[in-house]
Design a protein around this motif. Structure first.
Motif, short mmCIF file in Angstrom:
data_model
loop_
_atom_site.label_atom_id
_atom_site.label_comp_id
_atom_site.label_asym_id
_atom_site.label_seq_id
_atom_site.Cartn_x
_atom_site.Cartn_y
_atom_site.Cartn_z
N SER A 1 23.68 44.41 -40.35
CA SER A 1 24.92 44.30 -41.10
C SER A 1 25.18 45.75 -41.79
CB SER A 1 24.27 43.22 -42.21
OG SER A 1 23.52 43.63 -43.15
N TRP B 1 21.80 32.09 -35.21
CA TRP B 1 23.50 32.01 -35.06
C TRP B 1 24.29 32.83 -36.40
CZ3 TRP B 1 27.21 32.68 -32.17
CH2 TRP B 1 28.78 32.20 -32.45
N LEU B 2 23.71 31.98 -37.57
CA LEU B 2 23.98 32.74 -38.71
C LEU B 2 23.97 34.08 -39.01
CD1 LEU B 2 22.99 29.51 -41.20
CD2 LEU B 2 25.62 30.26 -40.28
N SER B 3 22.65 34.53 -38.74
CA SER B 3 22.32 35.96 -38.71
C SER B 3 23.34 36.95 -37.66
CB SER B 3 20.91 36.15 -38.11
OG SER B 3 20.58 37.55 -38.20
N TRP B 4 23.48 36.38 -36.43
CA TRP B 4 24.45 37.00 -35.64
C TRP B 4 25.83 37.01 -36.10
CZ3 TRP B 4 23.15 40.59 -32.05
CH2 TRP B 4 23.98 40.76 -30.97
N ALA B 5 26.35 35.98 -36.59
CA ALA B 5 27.69 35.97 -36.88
C ALA B 5 27.88 36.49 -38.26
CB ALA B 5 28.10 34.45 -36.67
N ALA C 1 28.91 38.04 -41.53
CA ALA C 1 29.91 39.32 -41.77
C ALA C 1 29.94 40.60 -42.70
CB ALA C 1 31.51 38.65 -42.09
#
Length: 821
Positions: free
Chosen positions: A335, A276-280, A282
């Motif tokens: 990213s 989740w941290l990778s997908w979110a 910024a």
């Protein structure tokens, strides 16, 4: 005399009893053995009862009902009692700590808790030395529970100002160490009997419970420190790593089970959080930190796979490690790349995993990473499915707008009624990369043929999607699709082993099928433009005809050529402005060609598909001419000619019936067009050929019945004409029908044929009754009402009087008819 005595003695020494006598002896000895065994068993049971302090029971004289078996064994009852006792003592200790704690001073509290805890922890050692292991387990569990109460009591009495979560983390760490030391110390003081210490401990609770307590310190510390999401995720993964290490090294089963549960639980939680941290993320910084967490999770999984004791166990962690590695690297690439390049970024990372194939890693790890790469490539291909589906299905929407005008570009051509899916700019790249991987892999793997088929299919899909993705001009897109058809047919026709057996050459067969699908898609794409439609249909007809001639896939390509030829004739008719009924005559060139090809090919795999396609084209021609009866009659007659020409072949004799039916239908349609209403005009064209065929058949085969040879033809005319004659007020039809029936009856009587005799006689009788009906009605009306019953009664009396004679006459008639043909 001495000789006689010696002979008698030897005879007595070598005497053997008779079988009956020996059997009686054996039965007697067996009965004695059974009685002795029964006595010994009864004595043994009495001694056992006496030894265990029970009331001695005399063995019964006779067998009674079986004794009731206990519902629970002694060890199970003992364990239940011990567990209940331990639970009750633990509850009492909790109640004492929570309720009576405030009534004692600090010294009293310390003495009570210390004494009880030390007693509970020390007692199991003495119990184990006396062999009371279950009791020792129960008391040890009580002691471990008391240590938790000690920690709680210490916080409530002396450390009330400390943070509860932080204190819980420290207490969990201390308890984990104390419990582990306690379990290992007990194991050293009470060694295992004949078993290695690394696989057995006298008490099974301390070490697993110490590992359970060790799960909490890091996580509780992160919560107490208000750590961020990345830190908490790192704590979860570190805890999972520690559990993994314990699961791999521990040999005690309960410890290994607890470690595996902890590794899977914390690991799954940490992986989901890191994903989740990778997908979110910024930006690149956040993506890098999430990638580091995913890399840590991948390292844990790969280490578990590398050190796993069994290959079957190693495959799953290796697969997971490979997927996590791709997620880490792909997240960093995502990213910094645009949205449409996200899928290619992950795909390239997945392909990079295949580099491990040539490294010296354990085989289970290698297979797991290869499977992970395959999973990533499969997921990447799924993102290209919407674009490919629109490219293949979208052109069908032009069927309702034929020759409405050429679209502006290739994307407009495929999106007639469907929207173009977003973020598909890199779909051709994804398809091409996976196709290349399969093509390179197919050189070395055992499943070479499926890999090459997949590569060929994906290359074909790339060529399909590319014009629409790049929004190439309409003409360029059409040319590209045509080039794909040509290339696929050339590949299908290239010489290779087993090329003459399509079912054993899957790769060329796949190419031929892909060419067929592409040509169909190209035909739909050409519908907006009249010149494009004519050009595509002409080219498809020629290309598939050449493929049928030069390749081994004629059963597929030859019918396809005829189908495109049929569509071409319809398109030519529409182009020159012909009505559908006139175009039908042009369409008949296809069944004519099919009939000629079938006769030329003979016994060939292509014959039946070609003839079936020609028959379908003939039905289409009949349907086009259905609105114009004169042209429909001509079309049916021409179809009959084509069918009759096919029926000339010895292996197609049965098609002659279809030819006769077509000719009859053609004549009927023509008669309808001329407004002819007399039934004889419709039936005589059937009767005459049917009678001729029946006559010729009876000449070749004398066993054929007249009912088989002549009845269908005679009934086809006599039946409808008789129905018409009964409703006809004029005299000509009944007269002609009567003369015809009389002629048929006489012919049947002369040649001794049942069918003409009975059909003609029946028809003649009914015609006569029809003609005499008015006069009979007049006579009946003129007679008194009592005359008909009287006549009927006289007839019955006469029949009764001559009953036997009538039976003999009927028998003679039946025999006479039976002797006829």
């Amino acid at each position: 005399m001495l000789y006689d005595v010696t002979r008698t003695t030897l005879r007595d020494m070598t005497h053997f009893p008779s079988p009956a006598e020996e059997l009686r002896v054996l039965d007697s000895e067996l009965r004695q053995l059974d009685a002795r065994r029964t006595f010994l068993l009864a004595r043994r049971a009495w001694l056992i009862n006496a030894l265990y302090g029970q009331t001695p029971v005399r063995p019964p004289a006779a067998a009674g009902p079986p004794a009731r078996r206990p519902e629970a064994s002694a060890p199970s009852v003992q364990n239940v009692l011990l567990v209940l006792g331990g639970v009750l003592l633990t509850v009492a200790a909790i109640a004492f700590t929570l309720v009576s704690w405030g009534q004692m001073g600090i010294a009293g509290r310390a003495m009570v808790l210390g004494a009880v805890t030390l007693a509970a922890l020390g007692t199991p050692l003495a119990l184990l030395r006396h062999g009371l292991r279950s009791t020792a387990e129960a008391v040890a569990g009580l002691g471990l529970a008391l240590t938790v109460l000690d920690a709680y009591a210490l916080h409530e009495a002396a450390l009330t100002d400390t943070d509860g979560t932080g204190y819980a983390a420290a207490a969990a760490a201390v308890l984990a160490g104390v419990w582990a030391a306690y379990g290992l110390g007990i194991a050293k003081l009470v060694p295992a009997e004949g078993r290695p210490a690394v696989m057995y401990t006298p008490l099974s609770l301390p070490l697993p419970l110490s590992l359970v307590a060790a799960q909490l310190p890091l996580f509780l510390w992160s919560l107490a420190a208000n750590a961020g999401a990345h830190t908490v995720t790192a704590v979860l993964l570190v805890t999972a790593a520690a559990d993994t290490a314990v699961a791999l090294r521990a040999r005690i089963t309960p410890v290994r089970i607890v470690a595996m549960v902890g590794a899977f639980g914390w690991g799954a939680w940490g992986v989901l959080a890191a994903g989740w941290l990778s997908w979110a993320a910024a930006g690149p910084s956040a993506a890098a930190r999430a990638a580091a967490l995913l890399a840590l999770a991948a390292a844990i999984a790969l280490a578990a796979a590398w050190l796993a004791p069994k290959p079957a166990v190693a495959l799953g962690p290796a697969l997971t490690g490979g997927l996590l590695t791709v997620a880490a690297l792909g997240g960093m690439a995502r990213s910094v790349l645009p949205d449409e390049w996200t899928v290619p970024g992950y795909l390239l990372c997945g392909v990079a995993l295949l580099a491990v194939v040539r490294t010296r890693v354990p085989d289970p790890v290698r297979r797991g990473l290869v499977h992970a790469s395959a999973a990533v490539q499969g997921l990447a291909l799924l993102t290209s499915v919407p674009a490919l589906a629109v490219t293949l299905l979208g052109p069908v929407g032009w069927v309702g707008r034929i020759w409405s005008g050429a679209p502006a570009d290739a994307r407009t051509a495929v999106t007639a009624d469907l929207p173009w899916p977003p973020n598909t700019a890199t779909a051709p790249l994804v398809l091409a990369v996976v196709a290349g991987v399969l093509a390179l892999t197919g050189r070395t793997v055992s499943w070479r043929t499926p890999a090459l088929i997949g590569a060929l299919t994906l290359a074909w899909a790339t060529a399909h999607v590319l014009p629409a993705v790049l929004e190439l001009p309409y003409a360029v897109g059409m040319v590209t699709q045509g080039a794909v058809v040509v290339a696929a047919l050339v590949f299908a026709g290239s010489p290779r082993p087993a090329a003459t057996e399509p079912l054993r050459a899957p790769l060329p067969l796949t190419a031929a099928l892909l060419a067929l699908v592409t040509s169909l898609n190209l035909a739909f794409l050409a519908l907006p433009s009249e010149p494009a439609t004519l050009a595509v249909l002409t080219a498809a007809t020629v290309l598939f005809a050449l493929a049928a001639w030069r390749t081994a896939f004629g059963p597929v390509t030859a019918p396809a050529s005829l189908v495109y030829a049929t569509a071409l004739t319809c398109a030519i008719g529409a182009s020159v402005g012909w009505e559908p009924q006139h175009t039908a005559l042009l369409v008949l060139t296809v069944p004519t060609t099919a009939a000629l090809l079938g006769a030329r090919l003979g016994v060939s795999p292509m014959t039946i598909p070609i003839e079936a396609t020609g028959a379908a084209a003939g039905l289409l021609a009949i349907g086009l001419a259905a609105t114009d009866p004169p042209l429909l009659s001509v079309t049916l007659a021409l179809c009959g000619v084509i069918t009759a020409g096919t029926a000339v072949r010895p292996d197609r004799r049965d098609i002659g019936y279809a030819a006769a039916a077509l000719f009859v239908l053609a004549s009927w349609v023509r008669l309808v067009a001329w407004n002819v209403e007399d039934p004889e005009a419709y039936t005589l064209p059937i009767t005459v050929p049917a009678l001729v065929v029946g006559f010729l058949r009876r000449r070749r085969d004398t066993t054929v019945s007249s009912w088989t040879a002549y009845a269908p033809g005679l009934a086809a005319t006599l039946g409808p004409s008789l129905v018409a004659a009964w409703g006809d007020e004029h005299w000509l039809r009944p007269l002609l029908l009567g003369l015809t029936a009389l002629t048929v009856t006489l012919v049947g009587a002369h040649h001794r044929l049942q069918s003409p005799l009975l059909l003609g006689g029946t028809t003649l009788t009914l015609v006569a009754l029809h003609e005499l009906a008015p006069y009979i009605a007049q006579v009946v009306d003129a007679l008194p009402r009592w005359v008909p019953p009287a006549l009927a009664g006289l007839a019955l009396l006469a029949a009764g009087a001559t009953y036997e004679q009538r039976l003999r006459d009927a028998r003679r008639v039946r025999e006479a008819l039976g002797r006829m043909g």
